[in-house]
Design an enzyme around this catalytic site. Structure first.
Site, PDB file in Angstrom:
ATOM      1  NE  ARG A  21      42.831 -68.277 -38.301  1.00  0.00           N
ATOM      2  CZ  ARG A  21      43.090 -67.291 -39.154  1.00  0.00           C
ATOM      3  NH1 ARG A  21      43.197 -66.048 -38.700  1.00  0.00           N
ATOM      4  NH2 ARG A  21      43.238 -67.523 -40.444  1.00  0.00           N
ATOM      5  CB  SER A  22      46.209 -69.671 -29.505  1.00  0.00           C
ATOM      6  OG  SER A  22      45.585 -70.905 -29.793  1.00  0.00           O
ATOM      7  CE  LYS A  71      45.576 -80.726 -29.498  1.00  0.00           C
ATOM      8  NZ  LYS A  71      44.189 -80.704 -30.033  1.00  0.00           N
ATOM      9  CD  GLU A  84      37.009 -89.448 -15.672  1.00  0.00           C
ATOM     10  OE1 GLU A  84      36.416 -90.495 -15.950  1.00  0.00           O
ATOM     11  OE2 GLU A  84      38.030 -89.406 -14.950  1.00  0.00           O
ATOM     12  N   GLY A 134      40.969 -90.818 -34.901  1.00  0.00           N
ATOM     13  CA  GLY A 134      42.232 -90.353 -34.346  1.00  0.00           C
ATOM     14  C   GLY A 134      42.040 -89.560 -33.070  1.00  0.00           C
ATOM     15  CG  MET A 226      36.164 -81.453 -35.512  1.00  0.00           C
ATOM     16  SD  MET A 226      37.210 -82.518 -34.491  1.00  0.00           S
ATOM     17  CE  MET A 226      35.975 -83.372 -33.523  1.00  0.00           C
ATOM     18  N   GLY A 250      34.708 -75.556 -38.123  1.00  0.00           N
ATOM     19  CA  GLY A 250      35.184 -75.668 -36.753  1.00  0.00           C
ATOM     20  C   GLY A 250      35.747 -74.409 -36.129  1.00  0.00           C
TER      21      GLY A 250
END
Length: 287
Positions: A21-22, A71, A84, A134, A226, A250
Site C-alpha cells: 500500500r506504500s 531488510k 542508530e 524475529g 502488527m 497495525g
C-alpha cells in the site's frame, strides 16, 4: 523498469510487492504536503536486490522503502551510513541517497510508537510484552525503550530465540533505563498484568493467535497486532477474550513508518490521520 522521470523518484522494493500500500500512502502524503514525486513498486528477484537497487539509482531513483525479504540486505548496502535505530535493529526499511552513497534507517519502531501514542497509550514507565523474536520484534525494541518503557519482556515459541534477542540488544548498547527480559510463550505472565501486549509474529496472517497463557492484561491495557485486516485479527479476538480493554491492528503502524520515511526524504512530516482513515475505508470497502 520505467524510463527516467522529471519528478523525484521513489519506490518500495520487495518480493512479493504487488500487495504493498506504500504507493497509495505516499501519493496521499504528496498531495497533502505539496511535494511532487513519482512512487512505484519494484519487484526484485530474491537473489537480485543489489542489482535492482543499482538499476533504480541509474535511472534517477532517490529513495526506497524496503520490505521482505530484503531488510537485512538493505542494512548491508547502507554499510557505514546507518542510523542508530537501523544499527540496533540489524535491518533497514528506508534508503536514501546522500553524497553519492546509500544511507539507511529503520522506521518500523517509530511507526509503532507513534501509533501507540495516537491511541492514548502512556509508554513512560509502561510494562510491555513483545510476542515474537524475529526481525519485526528486533526493529521496535529501541523506539519502545527510547519512549520510556520500564520493562519489555520478549516471549517466543522458541525461548532461545527470545533470549538471544534480549542478549543481543544488551550487547549492542541498550537504553539503560529499560529492563529487557525474555522467555517462552508460557512465561508471558507478570504480576499485575502488562500495559501493552504487542504481537510481532505473523500468526494472524494464518488466522491463528500465539499460544499465550491467560491473565496477561492490566486494567486499561492495549493489545496491538502488527498485522492488519478489515476485521479484528485472531490475536485481537484472543486478547479481548482474555480481558484486554482495547485492541488495535497495525494499519496505523504502517502509515506511521511511512510518514517517518517521508520526513527523511522530503524534510516535512505529513499528517498520518487522514491517510489512515482513507486506508481503513479502503479495507472495509474491499471486504
Amino acid at each position: 523498469m520505467s524510463q527516467a522521470s522529471p519528478l523525484p523518484r521513489y519506490a518500495v522494493i520487495g518480493n512479493p510487492v504487488a500487495h504493498s500500500r506504500s504507493p497509495q500512502i505516499h501519493a496521499m502524503f504528496s498531495s497533502q504536503t505539496g511535494k511532487p514525486l513519482q512512487y512505484e513498486r519494484l519487484l526484485a528477484p530474491v537473489d537480485g536486490f543489489a542489482a535492482t537497487v543499482q538499476a533504480f539509482r541509474e535511472q534517477g531513483g532517490l529513495g526506497l522503502n524496503v520490505t521482505v525479504p530484503f531488510k537485512e540486505e538493505a542494512c548491508q548496502l547502507a554499510g557505514a551510513h546507518l542510523s542508530e535505530r537501523a544499527r540496533l535493529a540489524g535491518a533497514v526499511n528506508t534508503l536514501w541517497l546522500r553524497d553519492g552513497a546509500w544511507h539507511g534507517c529503520n522506521t518500523d519502531g517509530v511507526g509503532l510508537v507513534s501509533d501507540l501514542l495516537r491511541l492514548g497509550v502512556v509508554l513512560e514507565g509502561a510494562r510491555v510484552l513483545l510476542v515474537g523474536a524475529g526481525g519485526a520484534a528486533r526493529g521496535v525494541l529501541q523506539p519502545l525503550a527510547a519512549a520510556g518503557c520500564a520493562r519489555i519482556h520478549i516471549v517466543n515459541r522458541s525461548a532461545q530465540r527470545a533470549h538471544d534477542l534480549a542478549a543481543g540488544w544488551a550487547a549492542a548498547g541498550a537504553v539503560p533505563g529499560t529492563r529487557v527480559t525474555a522467555g517462552a510463550l508460557a512465561e508471558a505472565g507478570v504480576a499485575g498484568g502488562w500495559n501493552v501486549v504487542v504481537n510481532a509474529t505473523a500468526s494472524s496472517l494464518q488466522g491463528a493467535a500465539p499460544e499465550l497463557p491467560r491473565g496477561l492484561y492490566a486494567p486499561d491495557a492495549l493489545a496491538y497486532d502488527m498485522m492488519y485486516a478489515a476485521h479484528p485479527t485472531a490475536f485481537m479476538r484472543q486478547a479481548t477474550d482474555d480481558g484486554a480493554a482495547r485492541t488495535a491492528d497495525g494499519l496505523g503502524m504502517l502509515v506511521g513508518q511511512a510518514a517517518e520515511s517521508f520526513l527523511i526524504w522530503h524534510g516535512v512530516r505529513p499528517d498520518p490521520s487522514p491517510v489512515l482513515t482513507a486506508l481503513r475505508a479502503t479495507l472495509l470497502a474491499k471486504d
